[in-house]
Design a protein around this motif. Sequence first.
Motif, mmCIF file in Angstrom:
data_model
loop_
_atom_site.group_PDB
_atom_site.id
_atom_site.type_symbol
_atom_site.label_atom_id
_atom_site.label_comp_id
_atom_site.label_asym_id
_atom_site.label_seq_id
_atom_site.Cartn_x
_atom_site.Cartn_y
_atom_site.Cartn_z
ATOM 1 N N TYR A 278 0.836 -1.197 0.000
ATOM 2 C CA TYR A 278 0.000 0.000 0.000
ATOM 3 C C TYR A 278 0.871 1.248 0.000
ATOM 4 O O TYR A 278 1.879 1.314 0.725
ATOM 5 C CB TYR A 278 -0.890 -0.015 1.245
ATOM 6 C CG TYR A 278 -1.545 1.300 1.593
ATOM 7 C CD1 TYR A 278 -2.661 1.750 0.892
ATOM 8 C CD2 TYR A 278 -1.050 2.099 2.626
ATOM 9 C CE1 TYR A 278 -3.266 2.959 1.216
ATOM 10 C CE2 TYR A 278 -1.656 3.306 2.957
ATOM 11 C CZ TYR A 278 -2.761 3.724 2.243
ATOM 12 O OH TYR A 278 -3.359 4.916 2.553
ATOM 13 N N ALA A 279 0.509 2.230 -0.819
ATOM 14 C CA ALA A 279 1.220 3.515 -0.818
ATOM 15 C C ALA A 279 0.252 4.626 -1.207
ATOM 16 O O ALA A 279 -0.478 4.520 -2.196
ATOM 17 C CB ALA A 279 2.399 3.493 -1.786
ATOM 18 N N ARG A 280 0.254 5.667 -0.397
ATOM 19 C CA ARG A 280 -0.533 6.869 -0.698
ATOM 20 C C ARG A 280 0.259 8.072 -0.204
ATOM 21 O O ARG A 280 0.762 8.065 0.913
ATOM 22 C CB ARG A 280 -1.900 6.826 -0.018
ATOM 23 C CG ARG A 280 -2.787 8.044 -0.346
ATOM 24 C CD ARG A 280 -4.049 8.048 0.488
ATOM 25 N NE ARG A 280 -4.884 6.899 0.217
ATOM 26 C CZ ARG A 280 -5.942 6.560 0.943
ATOM 27 N NH1 ARG A 280 -6.270 7.272 2.007
ATOM 28 N NH2 ARG A 280 -6.663 5.488 0.644
ATOM 29 N N ARG A 281 0.360 9.101 -1.040
ATOM 30 C CA ARG A 281 1.129 10.279 -0.682
ATOM 31 C C ARG A 281 0.307 11.523 -0.995
ATOM 32 O O ARG A 281 -0.677 11.472 -1.726
ATOM 33 C CB ARG A 281 2.448 10.291 -1.476
ATOM 34 C CG ARG A 281 3.540 11.146 -0.853
ATOM 35 C CD ARG A 281 4.839 11.035 -1.618
ATOM 36 N NE ARG A 281 5.877 11.852 -0.976
ATOM 37 C CZ ARG A 281 6.992 12.217 -1.559
ATOM 38 N NH1 ARG A 281 7.245 11.839 -2.804
ATOM 39 N NH2 ARG A 281 7.883 12.954 -0.919
ATOM 40 N N ASN A 282 0.734 12.665 -0.438
ATOM 41 C CA ASN A 282 0.078 13.933 -0.744
ATOM 42 C C ASN A 282 -0.045 14.076 -2.263
ATOM 43 O O ASN A 282 0.963 14.064 -2.975
ATOM 44 C CB ASN A 282 0.904 15.081 -0.164
ATOM 45 C CG ASN A 282 0.226 16.435 -0.339
ATOM 46 O OD1 ASN A 282 -0.479 16.687 -1.312
ATOM 47 N ND2 ASN A 282 0.446 17.327 0.610
ATOM 48 N N PRO A 283 -1.238 14.190 -2.805
ATOM 49 C CA PRO A 283 -1.402 14.185 -4.267
ATOM 50 C C PRO A 283 -0.962 15.468 -4.954
ATOM 51 O O PRO A 283 -0.904 15.512 -6.193
ATOM 52 C CB PRO A 283 -2.910 13.987 -4.435
ATOM 53 C CG PRO A 283 -3.502 14.619 -3.214
ATOM 54 C CD PRO A 283 -2.537 14.315 -2.098
ATOM 55 N N PHE A 284 -0.648 16.499 -4.183
ATOM 56 C CA PHE A 284 -0.374 17.800 -4.789
ATOM 57 C C PHE A 284 1.117 18.132 -4.872
ATOM 58 O O PHE A 284 1.479 19.262 -5.190
ATOM 59 C CB PHE A 284 -1.117 18.893 -4.016
ATOM 60 C CG PHE A 284 -2.607 18.681 -3.976
ATOM 61 C CD1 PHE A 284 -3.355 18.669 -5.139
ATOM 62 C CD2 PHE A 284 -3.260 18.470 -2.774
ATOM 63 C CE1 PHE A 284 -4.732 18.466 -5.114
ATOM 64 C CE2 PHE A 284 -4.637 18.265 -2.732
ATOM 65 C CZ PHE A 284 -5.376 18.259 -3.906
ATOM 66 N N LEU A 285 1.989 17.159 -4.606
ATOM 67 C CA LEU A 285 3.423 17.400 -4.712
ATOM 68 C C LEU A 285 3.856 17.255 -6.171
ATOM 69 O O LEU A 285 3.497 16.282 -6.838
ATOM 70 C CB LEU A 285 4.196 16.405 -3.842
ATOM 71 C CG LEU A 285 3.878 16.434 -2.345
ATOM 72 C CD1 LEU A 285 4.671 15.351 -1.623
ATOM 73 C CD2 LEU A 285 4.176 17.803 -1.749
ATOM 74 N N PRO A 286 4.654 18.178 -6.692
ATOM 75 C CA PRO A 286 5.037 18.104 -8.103
ATOM 76 C C PRO A 286 6.237 17.203 -8.377
ATOM 77 O O PRO A 286 6.509 16.877 -9.534
ATOM 78 C CB PRO A 286 5.370 19.556 -8.443
ATOM 79 C CG PRO A 286 5.851 20.135 -7.151
ATOM 80 C CD PRO A 286 5.051 19.447 -6.070
ATOM 81 N N TRP A 287 6.975 16.801 -7.338
ATOM 82 C CA TRP A 287 8.180 16.009 -7.573
ATOM 83 C C TRP A 287 7.881 14.521 -7.442
ATOM 84 O O TRP A 287 6.851 14.110 -6.911
ATOM 85 C CB TRP A 287 9.292 16.438 -6.612
ATOM 86 C CG TRP A 287 8.856 16.520 -5.173
ATOM 87 C CD1 TRP A 287 8.732 15.494 -4.275
ATOM 88 C CD2 TRP A 287 8.462 17.704 -4.471
ATOM 89 N NE1 TRP A 287 8.307 15.954 -3.054
ATOM 90 C CE2 TRP A 287 8.134 17.312 -3.139
ATOM 91 C CE3 TRP A 287 8.380 19.061 -4.799
ATOM 92 C CZ2 TRP A 287 7.714 18.212 -2.170
ATOM 93 C CZ3 TRP A 287 7.961 19.958 -3.834
ATOM 94 C CH2 TRP A 287 7.636 19.540 -2.535
ATOM 95 N N LEU A 288 8.835 13.691 -7.901
ATOM 96 C CA LEU A 288 8.628 12.252 -7.962
ATOM 97 C C LEU A 288 9.093 11.528 -6.705
ATOM 98 O O LEU A 288 8.498 10.522 -6.311
ATOM 99 C CB LEU A 288 9.373 11.655 -9.169
ATOM 100 C CG LEU A 288 8.933 12.142 -10.545
ATOM 101 C CD1 LEU A 288 9.795 11.501 -11.617
ATOM 102 C CD2 LEU A 288 7.473 11.829 -10.784
ATOM 103 N N GLY A 289 10.174 11.992 -6.095
ATOM 104 C CA GLY A 289 10.754 11.287 -4.963
ATOM 105 C C GLY A 289 10.722 12.130 -3.709
ATOM 106 O O GLY A 289 9.732 12.771 -3.384
ATOM 107 N N GLY A 290 11.852 12.115 -2.986
ATOM 108 C CA GLY A 290 11.970 12.957 -1.800
ATOM 109 C C GLY A 290 11.175 12.485 -0.607
ATOM 110 O O GLY A 290 10.888 13.281 0.292
#
Length: 333
Positions: A278-290
């Motif tokens: 499972y993976a979910r991240r802030n959808p509004f970040l413009p970068w790929l990693g970090g």
Amino acid sequence: MAPIWMLQLATGAKSFLDNPWIGSRRLNQRGLHVARVRLAAALSAWRRRRLAAMVRPEWRAAFDRDGFVAIPDIIPPAHFAALREAILGYEGPAREMRQGDAITRRMAIDPAMLRAIPQLQYLLERKDILALFHYVASYRITPLHYVQTIVSKTGGNEVDPQETLHADSFHSSLKAWLFLNPVAVEEGPFTYVAGSHRFTPERLAWERARSVADPRAIDRLSARGSPRVGASELAAMKLPPASALAVDANTLVVADTVGFHARGPSLRPGERVELWSYARRNPFLPWLGGDPSSLPGIAERRVGLVWRVRDGLARQIGQPWQPVGQRTPIDKR
């Protein structure tokens, strides 16, 4: 709380009940919810374009078309039996949660398990699988990994809420299942509405309609941001009926759970064992990693940390995952 509610608009916060700005009928009539949906979808598509070259073309094409991809024999059959035996025989700390008439048991794939089953670490680090995970999640992020057992028809009259078609949120996220046993149609298979991961004009109209509804007048899970959907609504969105995926063991299914999905109904008592990611991240970040939590040494310890934090805050936020001691995935206790 107003400053916090405002800042949450720039995150994956989704509850129409807990944030009165997200649940504001006046703001949503003016387009707030749909604007968040459209922006999240646009950024996800932009990130995926930058990740696409690393993904096998046939996997990418299947996902782009359907919102999920099912890959049989993801592990060479000569190696699968040994890995399956090692996982099913591993004993470690487990947690369980009951929903309706189903019990879900999870065991964290943590450093102890990876030391005991080194071929499992090799699998989770396979470049082709990682590239697919990143593409579906739309980020270079290490998912949370578990060994998951679902025991169905355990008694009681309550309905399992996972058997109702729903979207997990208003934006893309990754879930993956590597099935260690075959799953028949009548045994609670993964079910998905093909193409429902796309935000067509009809899907956006549906999103707008539900955003202006009174969250206190609908079911609680929908009001908390995981909307349930019915057959007539699918038809209005020009979507097909849901399809149940009966699969053989050693099949990997990877899906974007912004699409409508469910656990199919179980017609008889049974047990489903899988590697679940499972993976979910802030959808509004413009970068790929970090993502610092994806760093080696941190990523494989996150599940235990999350459980301990929720244990400490159980009175404030609840803790549905209860420890059940040392278990194996197929322990009958």
